[in-house]
Motif scaffolding. Sequence first.
Motif, PDB file in Angstrom:
ATOM      1  N   PHE A 270      55.677  54.665  37.992  1.00  0.00           N
ATOM      2  CA  PHE A 270      54.490  53.930  38.225  1.00  0.00           C
ATOM      3  C   PHE A 270      53.375  54.281  39.190  1.00  0.00           C
ATOM      4  CE2 PHE A 270      52.977  50.186  40.870  1.00  0.00           C
ATOM      5  CZ  PHE A 270      52.597  49.563  39.972  1.00  0.00           C
TER       6      PHE A 270
ATOM      7  N   THR B  79      45.102  55.792  37.339  1.00  0.00           N
ATOM      8  CA  THR B  79      44.060  55.138  36.925  1.00  0.00           C
ATOM      9  C   THR B  79      43.256  54.776  37.995  1.00  0.00           C
ATOM     10  OG1 THR B  79      45.260  53.094  37.573  1.00  0.00           O
ATOM     11  CG2 THR B  79      45.722  54.063  35.201  1.00  0.00           C
TER      12      THR B  79
ATOM     13  N   GLN C 240      41.053  47.482  35.052  1.00  0.00           N
ATOM     14  CA  GLN C 240      41.761  48.636  35.343  1.00  0.00           C
ATOM     15  C   GLN C 240      43.018  48.398  34.601  1.00  0.00           C
ATOM     16  OE1 GLN C 240      41.855  49.953  39.145  1.00  0.00           O
ATOM     17  NE2 GLN C 240      39.958  51.313  38.890  1.00  0.00           N
TER      18      GLN C 240
ATOM     19  N   ARG D 133      49.622  54.895  38.139  1.00  0.00           N
ATOM     20  CA  ARG D 133      48.712  53.824  38.587  1.00  0.00           C
ATOM     21  C   ARG D 133      47.613  54.640  39.569  1.00  0.00           C
ATOM     22  NH1 ARG D 133      45.471  49.802  38.549  1.00  0.00           N
ATOM     23  NH2 ARG D 133      45.225  48.763  40.344  1.00  0.00           N
TER      24      ARG D 133
ATOM     25  N   PHE E 132      46.328  47.591  34.768  1.00  0.00           N
ATOM     26  CA  PHE E 132      47.145  47.412  35.914  1.00  0.00           C
ATOM     27  C   PHE E 132      48.428  46.586  35.130  1.00  0.00           C
ATOM     28  CE2 PHE E 132      49.702  44.594  38.709  1.00  0.00           C
ATOM     29  CZ  PHE E 132      49.805  45.370  39.675  1.00  0.00           C
TER      30      PHE E 132
ATOM     31  N   VAL F 211      50.418  49.319  32.948  1.00  0.00           N
ATOM     32  CA  VAL F 211      51.048  50.305  33.591  1.00  0.00           C
ATOM     33  C   VAL F 211      52.605  49.445  34.186  1.00  0.00           C
ATOM     34  CG1 VAL F 211      51.391  51.546  36.019  1.00  0.00           C
ATOM     35  CG2 VAL F 211      49.156  51.584  34.842  1.00  0.00           C
TER      36      VAL F 211
END
Length: 59
Positions: free
Chosen positions: A38, A45, A3, A42, A5, A8
């Motif tokens: 954020f 996602t 993913q 997040r 991460f 982001v």
Amino acid sequence: PGQFFALVVVLACAVFLTLVLWVRWPSVPSAWVTVAVFFIVRGLTLRYNWRTRPLVVED
């Protein structure tokens, strides 16, 4: 692959630096906006399961 991460986190850093250095906002409101951005990105996602692709595809 996984993913988004790290991407982001980089985006959040860019948002904070943009708000503080270019927009000239104080650091505390900029930090709160950055935290909100954020968590929203997040969450998107995780909700839509956006993933990165592998750099090398093995046959």
